[in-house]
Design a protein around this motif. Sequence first.
Motif, PDB file in Angstrom:
ATOM      1  N   ILE A   1      38.754 -41.698  18.613  1.00 20.86           N
ATOM      2  CA  ILE A   1      37.778 -41.003  19.452  1.00 20.86           C
ATOM      3  C   ILE A   1      36.423 -41.695  19.293  1.00 20.86           C
ATOM      4  O   ILE A   1      35.967 -41.925  18.174  1.00 20.86           O
ATOM      5  CB  ILE A   1      37.632 -39.522  19.049  1.00 20.86           C
ATOM      6  N   ILE A   2      35.784 -42.030  20.422  1.00 15.09           N
ATOM      7  CA  ILE A   2      34.428 -42.569  20.388  1.00 15.09           C
ATOM      8  C   ILE A   2      33.465 -41.395  20.303  1.00 15.09           C
ATOM      9  O   ILE A   2      33.335 -40.608  21.244  1.00 15.09           O
ATOM     10  CB  ILE A   2      34.134 -43.417  21.638  1.00 15.09           C
ATOM     11  N   ASN A   3      32.811 -41.258  19.186  1.00 13.82           N
ATOM     12  CA  ASN A   3      31.857 -40.161  19.006  1.00 13.82           C
ATOM     13  C   ASN A   3      30.492 -40.482  19.587  1.00 13.82           C
ATOM     14  O   ASN A   3      29.806 -39.596  20.109  1.00 13.82           O
ATOM     15  CB  ASN A   3      31.708 -39.848  17.516  1.00 13.82           C
ATOM     16  N   ASN A   4      30.093 -41.749  19.494  1.00 17.45           N
ATOM     17  CA  ASN A   4      28.766 -42.140  19.956  1.00 17.45           C
ATOM     18  C   ASN A   4      28.778 -43.629  20.259  1.00 17.45           C
ATOM     19  O   ASN A   4      29.374 -44.414  19.522  1.00 17.45           O
ATOM     20  CB  ASN A   4      27.720 -41.826  18.886  1.00 17.45           C
ATOM     21  N   PHE A   5      28.131 -44.027  21.358  1.00 15.97           N
ATOM     22  CA  PHE A   5      28.069 -45.434  21.759  1.00 15.97           C
ATOM     23  C   PHE A   5      26.695 -45.662  22.358  1.00 15.97           C
ATOM     24  O   PHE A   5      26.357 -45.084  23.385  1.00 15.97           O
ATOM     25  CB  PHE A   5      29.180 -45.745  22.761  1.00 15.97           C
ATOM     26  N   THR A   6      25.854 -46.486  21.714  1.00 20.48           N
ATOM     27  CA  THR A   6      24.462 -46.645  22.133  1.00 20.48           C
ATOM     28  C   THR A   6      24.071 -48.117  22.204  1.00 20.48           C
ATOM     29  O   THR A   6      24.725 -48.990  21.624  1.00 20.48           O
ATOM     30  CB  THR A   6      23.511 -45.937  21.153  1.00 20.48           C
ATOM     31  N   VAL A   7      22.965 -48.381  22.918  1.00 15.83           N
ATOM     32  CA  VAL A   7      22.366 -49.713  22.988  1.00 15.83           C
ATOM     33  C   VAL A   7      20.857 -49.543  22.898  1.00 15.83           C
ATOM     34  O   VAL A   7      20.308 -48.525  23.347  1.00 15.83           O
ATOM     35  CB  VAL A   7      22.777 -50.449  24.288  1.00 15.83           C
ATOM     36  N   ASN A   8      20.185 -50.520  22.304  1.00 19.17           N
ATOM     37  CA  ASN A   8      18.736 -50.405  22.102  1.00 19.17           C
ATOM     38  C   ASN A   8      17.941 -50.471  23.402  1.00 19.17           C
ATOM     39  O   ASN A   8      16.827 -49.976  23.490  1.00 19.17           O
ATOM     40  CB  ASN A   8      18.237 -51.472  21.123  1.00 19.17           C
ATOM     41  N   SER A   9      18.499 -51.104  24.453  1.00 15.10           N
ATOM     42  CA  SER A   9      17.827 -51.174  25.750  1.00 15.10           C
ATOM     43  C   SER A   9      18.877 -51.416  26.823  1.00 15.10           C
ATOM     44  O   SER A   9      19.830 -52.169  26.601  1.00 15.10           O
ATOM     45  CB  SER A   9      16.792 -52.305  25.765  1.00 15.10           C
ATOM     46  N   PHE A  20      24.194 -53.078  20.112  1.00 15.27           N
ATOM     47  CA  PHE A  20      25.085 -51.963  20.414  1.00 15.27           C
ATOM     48  C   PHE A  20      25.610 -51.370  19.108  1.00 15.27           C
ATOM     49  O   PHE A  20      25.921 -52.109  18.169  1.00 15.27           O
ATOM     50  CB  PHE A  20      26.277 -52.428  21.259  1.00 15.27           C
ATOM     51  N   ASN A  21      25.739 -50.062  19.081  1.00 18.60           N
ATOM     52  CA  ASN A  21      26.310 -49.358  17.936  1.00 18.60           C
ATOM     53  C   ASN A  21      27.362 -48.370  18.425  1.00 18.60           C
ATOM     54  O   ASN A  21      27.143 -47.674  19.433  1.00 18.60           O
ATOM     55  CB  ASN A  21      25.235 -48.607  17.141  1.00 18.60           C
ATOM     56  N   VAL A  22      28.477 -48.335  17.719  1.00 20.01           N
ATOM     57  CA  VAL A  22      29.537 -47.409  18.077  1.00 20.01           C
ATOM     58  C   VAL A  22      29.949 -46.625  16.831  1.00 20.01           C
ATOM     59  O   VAL A  22      29.971 -47.154  15.720  1.00 20.01           O
ATOM     60  CB  VAL A  22      30.757 -48.141  18.687  1.00 20.01           C
ATOM     61  N   ASP A  23      30.243 -45.356  17.047  1.00 21.78           N
ATOM     62  CA  ASP A  23      30.768 -44.506  15.989  1.00 21.78           C
ATOM     63  C   ASP A  23      32.084 -43.930  16.505  1.00 21.78           C
ATOM     64  O   ASP A  23      32.103 -43.222  17.526  1.00 21.78           O
ATOM     65  CB  ASP A  23      29.776 -43.379  15.666  1.00 21.78           C
ATOM     66  N   ALA A  24      33.173 -44.257  15.854  1.00 26.92           N
ATOM     67  CA  ALA A  24      34.491 -43.791  16.283  1.00 26.92           C
ATOM     68  C   ALA A  24      35.283 -43.304  15.084  1.00 26.92           C
ATOM     69  O   ALA A  24      35.023 -43.698  13.945  1.00 26.92           O
ATOM     70  CB  ALA A  24      35.238 -44.916  16.993  1.00 26.92           C
ATOM     71  N   THR A  25      36.244 -42.456  15.348  1.00 27.61           N
ATOM     72  CA  THR A  25      37.125 -41.962  14.287  1.00 27.61           C
ATOM     73  C   THR A  25      38.562 -42.022  14.761  1.00 27.61           C
ATOM     74  O   THR A  25      38.859 -41.880  15.957  1.00 27.61           O
ATOM     75  CB  THR A  25      36.780 -40.496  13.908  1.00 27.61           C
ATOM     76  N   ASP A  26      39.456 -42.261  13.809  1.00 33.49           N
ATOM     77  CA  ASP A  26      40.893 -42.252  14.062  1.00 33.49           C
ATOM     78  C   ASP A  26      41.415 -40.836  13.808  1.00 33.49           C
ATOM     79  O   ASP A  26      41.203 -40.289  12.721  1.00 33.49           O
ATOM     80  CB  ASP A  26      41.582 -43.243  13.122  1.00 33.49           C
ATOM     81  N   ALA A  86      40.639 -45.698  21.077  1.00 35.15           N
ATOM     82  CA  ALA A  86      39.654 -45.250  22.062  1.00 35.15           C
ATOM     83  C   ALA A  86      38.861 -46.452  22.556  1.00 35.15           C
ATOM     84  O   ALA A  86      38.800 -47.496  21.892  1.00 35.15           O
ATOM     85  CB  ALA A  86      38.720 -44.213  21.447  1.00 35.15           C
ATOM     86  N   SER A  87      38.253 -46.297  23.721  1.00 39.68           N
ATOM     87  CA  SER A  87      37.392 -47.355  24.263  1.00 39.68           C
ATOM     88  C   SER A  87      36.281 -46.713  25.080  1.00 39.68           C
ATOM     89  O   SER A  87      36.384 -45.556  25.495  1.00 39.68           O
ATOM     90  CB  SER A  87      38.194 -48.330  25.126  1.00 39.68           C
ATOM     91  N   ASN A  88      35.226 -47.502  25.294  1.00 38.80           N
ATOM     92  CA  ASN A  88      34.102 -47.004  26.081  1.00 38.80           C
ATOM     93  C   ASN A  88      33.348 -48.198  26.649  1.00 38.80           C
ATOM     94  O   ASN A  88      33.557 -49.342  26.228  1.00 38.80           O
ATOM     95  CB  ASN A  88      33.179 -46.141  25.223  1.00 38.80           C
TER      96      ASN A  88
END
Length: 194
Positions: A1-9, A20-26, A86-88
């Motif tokens: 599951i992708i919990n959070n997916f961000t980019v600085n701009s 880019f930063n991603v937070d995911a869990t299995d 998961a993907s985003n």
Amino acid sequence: IINNFTVNSTSGYITNEFTFNVDATDPDGGVLAYVWTSNVASSDFSTSNGGRTAIYRPRGVLTTGGFKGDHNIYVTAFDIEGASVASNTLTITISDRPPVASITRTGNLYVGEEITLSGADSQDPDGDTLGYEWRISSAPGSSTAPLSSITDQSITFNPDQAGSYTIELIVTADGVSDSTTTTFEITQLASYPT
């Protein structure tokens, strides 16, 4: 599951770097690995933080032509068995860098003497073709002297009155503009120098 997916701009130029930063869990509690891709023919990623952080450098060329436009960044998380968990996707928009306007002036600063103004030293950092627009921003009140052209790269000007003149050059490349001015003082002489 992708919990959070961000980019600085979400927008910038071809020379920028995007983090880019991603937070995911299995769901099964396993360790995840990450794969980063984009819709750009030659992607440039470097990763850290166990693959959860990626630095993207938009040096490549979009498959639709050129580097400008929307760059889609995809991240996919895989479990230890290689199955996709998961993907985003996030999109950043790459724009033209603005051109840089520059004026060089040659000629004597006397009434009736021809002055040449050139925009040849103007540059576009992305290599796009420049368009030129010249304007008389200010002149002595009684002056009616015209510019030889308002769209050529180099123009001439014959000041008809003594006083201060300011000429503006606007350069445009692919819809992005920059401008600069040159100001000079014209002198009335009893006789022209020989």
